[in-house]
Design a protein around this motif. Structure first.
Motif, PDB file in Angstrom:
ATOM      1  N   VAL A 547       0.776  -1.015   0.039  1.00  0.00           N
ATOM      2  CA  VAL A 547       0.058   0.106  -0.030  1.00  0.00           C
ATOM      3  C   VAL A 547       0.989   1.247  -0.035  1.00  0.00           C
ATOM      4  CG1 VAL A 547      -1.901   1.094   1.286  1.00  0.00           C
ATOM      5  CG2 VAL A 547      -1.778  -1.283   1.399  1.00  0.00           C
ATOM      6  N   THR A 548       0.987   1.701  -1.049  1.00  0.00           N
ATOM      7  CA  THR A 548       1.882   2.795  -1.214  1.00  0.00           C
ATOM      8  C   THR A 548       1.617   4.183  -2.037  1.00  0.00           C
ATOM      9  OG1 THR A 548       3.022   1.819  -3.309  1.00  0.00           O
ATOM     10  CG2 THR A 548       4.121   1.336  -1.244  1.00  0.00           C
ATOM     11  N   ASP A 549       2.178   5.143  -1.630  1.00  0.00           N
ATOM     12  CA  ASP A 549       1.740   6.626  -2.201  1.00  0.00           C
ATOM     13  C   ASP A 549       0.256   6.980  -2.598  1.00  0.00           C
ATOM     14  OD1 ASP A 549       2.576   9.006  -3.565  1.00  0.00           O
ATOM     15  OD2 ASP A 549       2.725   7.974  -5.617  1.00  0.00           O
ATOM     16  N   ASN A 550      -0.376   6.592  -1.460  1.00  0.00           N
ATOM     17  CA  ASN A 550      -1.826   6.959  -1.644  1.00  0.00           C
ATOM     18  C   ASN A 550      -2.295   8.059  -0.844  1.00  0.00           C
ATOM     19  OD1 ASN A 550      -2.863   4.469  -3.417  1.00  0.00           O
ATOM     20  ND2 ASN A 550      -1.856   3.544  -1.353  1.00  0.00           N
ATOM     21  N   LEU A 551      -3.307   8.992  -1.381  1.00  0.00           N
ATOM     22  CA  LEU A 551      -3.870  10.103  -0.604  1.00  0.00           C
ATOM     23  C   LEU A 551      -5.227   9.781  -0.255  1.00  0.00           C
ATOM     24  CD1 LEU A 551      -3.691  13.071  -0.005  1.00  0.00           C
ATOM     25  CD2 LEU A 551      -4.879  13.815  -2.105  1.00  0.00           C
ATOM     26  N   VAL A 552      -5.347   9.952   1.249  1.00  0.00           N
ATOM     27  CA  VAL A 552      -6.725   9.156   1.692  1.00  0.00           C
ATOM     28  C   VAL A 552      -7.211  10.168   2.821  1.00  0.00           C
ATOM     29  CG1 VAL A 552      -7.324   7.424   3.302  1.00  0.00           C
ATOM     30  CG2 VAL A 552      -5.334   6.906   1.731  1.00  0.00           C
ATOM     31  N   MET A 553      -8.718  10.204   2.624  1.00  0.00           N
ATOM     32  CA  MET A 553      -9.290  11.012   3.476  1.00  0.00           C
ATOM     33  C   MET A 553     -10.526  10.817   3.950  1.00  0.00           C
ATOM     34  SD  MET A 553      -9.718  13.707   0.322  1.00  0.00           S
ATOM     35  CE  MET A 553      -8.213  12.773  -0.587  1.00  0.00           C
ATOM     36  N   GLY A 554     -11.213  10.683   5.086  1.00  0.00           N
ATOM     37  CA  GLY A 554     -12.307   9.986   5.724  1.00  0.00           C
ATOM     38  C   GLY A 554     -12.342   8.854   6.295  1.00  0.00           C
ATOM     39  N   GLY A 555     -13.252   8.121   6.949  1.00  0.00           N
ATOM     40  CA  GLY A 555     -13.397   7.012   7.601  1.00  0.00           C
ATOM     41  C   GLY A 555     -13.290   7.125   8.965  1.00  0.00           C
ATOM     42  N   THR A 556     -13.584   5.974   9.853  1.00  0.00           N
ATOM     43  CA  THR A 556     -13.553   5.928  11.109  1.00  0.00           C
ATOM     44  C   THR A 556     -12.132   6.076  11.482  1.00  0.00           C
ATOM     45  OG1 THR A 556     -13.640   3.593  11.000  1.00  0.00           O
ATOM     46  CG2 THR A 556     -15.675   4.600  11.274  1.00  0.00           C
ATOM     47  N   TYR A 557     -11.413   5.204  10.762  1.00  0.00           N
ATOM     48  CA  TYR A 557     -10.031   5.124  10.633  1.00  0.00           C
ATOM     49  C   TYR A 557      -9.561   5.166   9.356  1.00  0.00           C
ATOM     50  CZ  TYR A 557      -9.712   3.366  15.429  1.00  0.00           C
ATOM     51  OH  TYR A 557      -9.812   3.381  16.799  1.00  0.00           O
ATOM     52  N   SER A 558      -8.749   6.134   8.838  1.00  0.00           N
ATOM     53  CA  SER A 558      -8.469   6.169   7.237  1.00  0.00           C
ATOM     54  C   SER A 558      -7.814   4.805   6.698  1.00  0.00           C
ATOM     55  CB  SER A 558      -7.408   7.482   7.054  1.00  0.00           C
ATOM     56  OG  SER A 558      -8.079   8.774   7.489  1.00  0.00           O
ATOM     57  N   ILE A 559      -6.942   4.330   7.415  1.00  0.00           N
ATOM     58  CA  ILE A 559      -6.046   3.134   7.057  1.00  0.00           C
ATOM     59  C   ILE A 559      -6.316   2.084   8.239  1.00  0.00           C
ATOM     60  CG2 ILE A 559      -3.987   2.073   6.782  1.00  0.00           C
ATOM     61  CD1 ILE A 559      -2.911   4.732   5.243  1.00  0.00           C
ATOM     62  N   GLN A 560      -6.759   1.054   7.738  1.00  0.00           N
ATOM     63  CA  GLN A 560      -6.864  -0.125   9.034  1.00  0.00           C
ATOM     64  C   GLN A 560      -6.277  -1.384   8.007  1.00  0.00           C
ATOM     65  OE1 GLN A 560     -11.193   0.213   9.722  1.00  0.00           O
ATOM     66  NE2 GLN A 560     -10.545  -0.525  11.790  1.00  0.00           N
ATOM     67  N   LEU A 561      -5.061  -1.800   8.673  1.00  0.00           N
ATOM     68  CA  LEU A 561      -4.560  -3.091   8.251  1.00  0.00           C
ATOM     69  C   LEU A 561      -4.312  -4.214   9.209  1.00  0.00           C
ATOM     70  CD1 LEU A 561      -3.272  -4.745   5.875  1.00  0.00           C
ATOM     71  CD2 LEU A 561      -1.212  -3.224   5.839  1.00  0.00           C
ATOM     72  N   LYS A 562      -5.070  -5.179   9.343  1.00  0.00           N
ATOM     73  CA  LYS A 562      -4.787  -6.015  10.360  1.00  0.00           C
ATOM     74  C   LYS A 562      -5.001  -7.507   9.687  1.00  0.00           C
ATOM     75  CE  LYS A 562      -6.317  -4.845  14.145  1.00  0.00           C
ATOM     76  NZ  LYS A 562      -6.691  -4.093  15.477  1.00  0.00           N
ATOM     77  N   ASN A 563      -4.344  -8.415  10.704  1.00  0.00           N
ATOM     78  CA  ASN A 563      -4.518 -10.136  10.313  1.00  0.00           C
ATOM     79  C   ASN A 563      -3.662 -10.609   9.062  1.00  0.00           C
ATOM     80  OD1 ASN A 563      -6.334  -9.812  12.544  1.00  0.00           O
ATOM     81  ND2 ASN A 563      -7.887  -8.931  11.185  1.00  0.00           N
ATOM     82  N   GLY A 564      -3.110  -9.416   8.457  1.00  0.00           N
ATOM     83  CA  GLY A 564      -2.511 -10.208   7.263  1.00  0.00           C
ATOM     84  C   GLY A 564      -1.166 -10.695   7.536  1.00  0.00           C
ATOM     85  N   ARG A 565      -0.445 -11.629   6.604  1.00  0.00           N
ATOM     86  CA  ARG A 565       0.762 -12.396   6.639  1.00  0.00           C
ATOM     87  C   ARG A 565       1.552 -12.233   5.516  1.00  0.00           C
ATOM     88  NH1 ARG A 565      -0.721 -17.454   5.395  1.00  0.00           N
ATOM     89  NH2 ARG A 565      -2.780 -16.797   4.924  1.00  0.00           N
ATOM     90  N   GLY A 566       2.866 -12.511   5.615  1.00  0.00           N
ATOM     91  CA  GLY A 566       3.659 -12.331   4.538  1.00  0.00           C
ATOM     92  C   GLY A 566       4.256 -10.981   4.633  1.00  0.00           C
ATOM     93  N   THR A 567       4.694 -10.337   3.613  1.00  0.00           N
ATOM     94  CA  THR A 567       5.174  -8.945   3.466  1.00  0.00           C
ATOM     95  C   THR A 567       4.147  -7.829   3.364  1.00  0.00           C
ATOM     96  OG1 THR A 567       7.087  -9.879   2.290  1.00  0.00           O
ATOM     97  CG2 THR A 567       6.813  -7.573   1.956  1.00  0.00           C
ATOM     98  N   LEU A 568       3.903  -7.195   4.294  1.00  0.00           N
ATOM     99  CA  LEU A 568       3.003  -6.100   4.346  1.00  0.00           C
ATOM    100  C   LEU A 568       3.868  -4.772   4.334  1.00  0.00           C
ATOM    101  CD1 LEU A 568       0.793  -7.651   7.078  1.00  0.00           C
ATOM    102  CD2 LEU A 568       0.520  -7.904   4.572  1.00  0.00           C
ATOM    103  N   ILE A 569       3.462  -3.933   3.425  1.00  0.00           N
ATOM    104  CA  ILE A 569       4.193  -2.681   3.286  1.00  0.00           C
ATOM    105  C   ILE A 569       3.210  -1.405   3.269  1.00  0.00           C
ATOM    106  CG2 ILE A 569       5.846  -1.253   1.823  1.00  0.00           C
ATOM    107  CD1 ILE A 569       6.668  -4.083   0.502  1.00  0.00           C
ATOM    108  N   VAL A 570       3.520  -0.405   4.098  1.00  0.00           N
ATOM    109  CA  VAL A 570       2.632   0.903   4.049  1.00  0.00           C
ATOM    110  C   VAL A 570       3.826   1.813   4.025  1.00  0.00           C
ATOM    111  CG1 VAL A 570       0.977   2.184   5.115  1.00  0.00           C
ATOM    112  CG2 VAL A 570       0.886  -0.437   5.407  1.00  0.00           C
ATOM    113  N   GLN A 571       3.595   2.698   2.875  1.00  0.00           N
ATOM    114  CA  GLN A 571       4.706   3.608   2.624  1.00  0.00           C
ATOM    115  C   GLN A 571       4.385   4.674   1.773  1.00  0.00           C
ATOM    116  OE1 GLN A 571       8.696   1.895   1.910  1.00  0.00           O
ATOM    117  NE2 GLN A 571       9.273   3.560   0.663  1.00  0.00           N
ATOM    118  N   GLY A 572       4.791   6.019   2.191  1.00  0.00           N
ATOM    119  CA  GLY A 572       4.592   7.104   1.393  1.00  0.00           C
ATOM    120  C   GLY A 572       3.326   7.473   1.256  1.00  0.00           C
TER     121      GLY A 572
END
Length: 619
Positions: A547-572
């Motif tokens: 999950v990279t280089d996104n412009l995000v607005m709104g939500g209860t939480y703007s980014i929710q990333l849970k329970n995943g496995r392997g390589t999880l990347i949140v950057q930029g």
């Protein structure tokens, strides 16, 4: 002396002249072509194979090392002044880089023309791999050569101009390109013009003119067939054409009687050490060896307009993603992260400015900053042909490889065949590729999904095995649904809505999936009542998500990333300040590679106007 004897002597001399050998060397490559036998010379010699690369294999690259620790594709855009073929790929391996690498050749539309795995790599320095078969190139066309690193350690330096060698040259701008995630066409470039030292092995042929009259004075036999060596970029010089016209009148009377009757026949051999490239002839202009560390790790920051300033010197070695810096218009400017290695997503994202030969599936469109409705969806001026619905309230595609171009679907589009392409089209309902227990692969480009004034609760696009680029999803409760493997969503704009009892999401995983890439998108969920999150990835079956280089607005939480496995990347990524209800992030931080995310303010055109603060991961 008698005239008859002079004529006889001339004939004798011409008859015994030994053919001169032409030798063309290219480092370890040598081509030996015997000259024509005595008698009237042909107007041209046979074509001579030449081979070169942009940079010499003997050159030690003094460029900063970047460590992004994220899978990344790094490449160079180039063109050739003469038609020829590409026989292989080269790249300069950074010290500390691990894992196997693959090399690829792409055309200007992003189609992979060839791929190869690098064999027997050394710890660092130039690596080379040859394709199973040469790939023919056309003169004047733009191509991209690249390699993929799963480890994300690479060299990158700021360039000052194009590199040239023989008929090869890099493009005048945005020659260095990159892209995060699995191996795919790299189309982003750092605004500072980074060079990632990816090279091509190019072969072409030359014809050499020969004199029409043999030189009378060449009576000396060469001691060895090759009489001179010449680098491939310049063809062997022709035999002298300014031959004397007057023969001497006093020729010796005692001519040798035992003149040899055989002529040396040097065999033509073309052996080239793959890793050795000629440095002489190629007049290559070297890219600066020292570069700002802000390379992608200097990720090419998103296009200037993306107020992404390449995060120079990002500690991340190779993240081409430069931090976005507002460039003028308040862009979602990613604040340049000075010492931050560029984020995979944006890092090499050099400014997403439309690259000259940026392969796009129908045309050359790109967003200067983060995607907006103006640079996504059906291109302006497109004439649409309405398709009649053939399956209830849907139009169903049942032919593998079908292409829907410039059409309007006045309902849902149901895809039940593989390798379907949708482009420049308006789908009033949704796009779905799930039919019974099966899903089918498709690509969708430059298309609009959803009506302008009606909110639909169902997801705009889903479920698996699809790629979306420059797609405008509007007035859907959910933008994209991911219910399987191999989903790639890039450069798209999602404008959400909700109906009572909806749980609106910009992208939601539903049943998991492996290999999700969600890169350089804009999600606007502001003002929507029945919401969850713009980025809602909480399925336990998620494996390997970027999950990279996104412009995000709104939500209860703007980014929710849970329970995943392997390589999880949140950057930029950039989250608009105070647009959430509970908080900007809820994530399993100990499982995620979190880097260079920030809280920003924007203007009405989605340009970042300021960086409020770095965004920390919160559980």
């Amino acid at each position: 002396m008698r005239p008859g004897l002079v004529a006889a002597l001339v004939v004798a001399l011409v008859g015994v002249t030994v053919p001169v050998a032409w030798v063309v060397t290219h480092n370890d490559e040598v081509t030996v072509t015997p000259a024509a036998a005595a008698g009237p010379a042909a107007s041209e010699e046979p074509e001579q194979p030449q081979e070169t690369s942009l940079w010499s294999s003997e050159e030690t690259v003094k460029a900063p090392t970047h460590t992004d620790r994220s899978p990344v594709e790094l490449g160079t855009r180039f063109t050739a002044a003469k038609s020829g073929s590409v026989t292989g790929v080269r790249f300069y391996k950074a010290s500390g880089e691990k894992g196997r690498h693959t090399g690829s050749l792409w055309d200007s539309r992003g189609r992979r023309l060839a791929q190869v795995t690098f064999p027997k790599e050394t710890a660092s320095g130039w690596q080379e791999a040859r394709f199973a078969s040469p790939v023919q190139l056309r003169a004047g066309q733009v191509y991209t050569v690249s390699y993929h690193s799963t480890n994300g350690t690479y060299v990158g330096s700021q360039a000052t101009g194009p590199a040239t060698s023989g008929p090869l040259s890099t493009t005048s701008r945005n020659a260095g390109v990159f892209g995060y995630g699995t191996s795919a066409f790299p189309k982003r470039s750092n605004p500072k013009g980074y060079n990632y030292w990816v090279d091509v092995v190019f072969r072409w042929h030359e014809r050499h003119r020969r004199p029409t009259t043999p030189k009378p004075t060449s009576t000396r036999w060469p001691s060895s067939s090759p009489t001179w060596t010449h680098w491939p970029t310049s063809s062997p010089t022709d035999l002298p054409t300014d031959l004397p016209t007057d023969l001497p009148t006093d020729l010796p009377t005692g001519l040798p009687t035992g003149l040899p009757t055989h002529k040396p026949t040097p065999t033509a051999t073309f052996t080239r050490t793959p890793t050795h490239r000629p440095t002489p002839t190629p007049t290559w202009t070297r890219w600066p060896t020292s570069e700002p560390t802000d390379e992608p790790t200097e990720e090419p920051t998103a296009t200037p307009t993306r107020s992404n300033t390449p995060t120079p010197t990002r500690t991340r070695t190779a993240e081409p993603t430069p931090t976005k810096s507002p460039t003028g218009t308040p862009e979602p400017t990613r604040s340049p992260k000075p010492t931050d290695s560029p984020e995979p997503t944006d890092s090499p994202e050099p400014t997403h400015s439309p690259e000259p030969t940026r392969p796009q599936e129908p045309g050359d469109r790109s967003c200067d900053g983060h995607p907006t409705p103006d640079c996504t969806g059906v291109p302006p001026g497109t004439r649409l042909t309405t398709k009649s619905l053939n399956d209830g309230h849907s139009y169903r595609v049942t032919t593998a490889g079908a292409v829907l171009d410039s059409v309007r679907i006045p309902g849902d589009l149901v895809i039940t065949a593989n390798n379907v392409t949708v482009r420049n089209s308006q789908i009033d309902g949704r796009v779905i590729n799930e039919y019974g227990p099966n899903t089918y692969s498709f690509k969708i480009f430059d298309s609009t999904v959803g009506l302008e004034n009606k909110c639909q609760s169902l997801p705009g696009v889903g479920e698996s095995k699809f790629a979306a680029e420059r797609v405008l999803v509007r007035n859907h409760g959910d933008g994209f649904r991911v219910g399987g493997d191999s989903v790639s969503i890039r450069d798209s704009f999602i404008d959400l809505c909700s109906n009572p009892d909806d749980h609106s999401d910009g992208i939601q995983t539903y049943g998991g999936g492996k290999g999700l890439v969600f890169d350089h998108n804009t999600i606007d969920q502001r003002g929507v009542k029945d919401i969850t999150a713009p980025i809602f990835l909480t399925d336990p079956k998620i494996v390997d998500a970027v999950v990279t280089d996104n412009l995000v607005m709104g939500g209860t939480y703007s980014i929710q990333l849970k329970n995943g496995r392997g390589t999880l990347i949140v950057q930029g990524n950039q989250i608009v300040d105070d647009s959430w209800q509970y908080g900007p992030v809820e994530a399993d931080c100990d499982r995620i590679r979190w880097k260079d995310n920030s809280v920003v303010t924007i203007d009405r055109n989605y340009n970042v106007t300021s960086i409020v603060r770095p965004l920390q991961c919160e559980g």
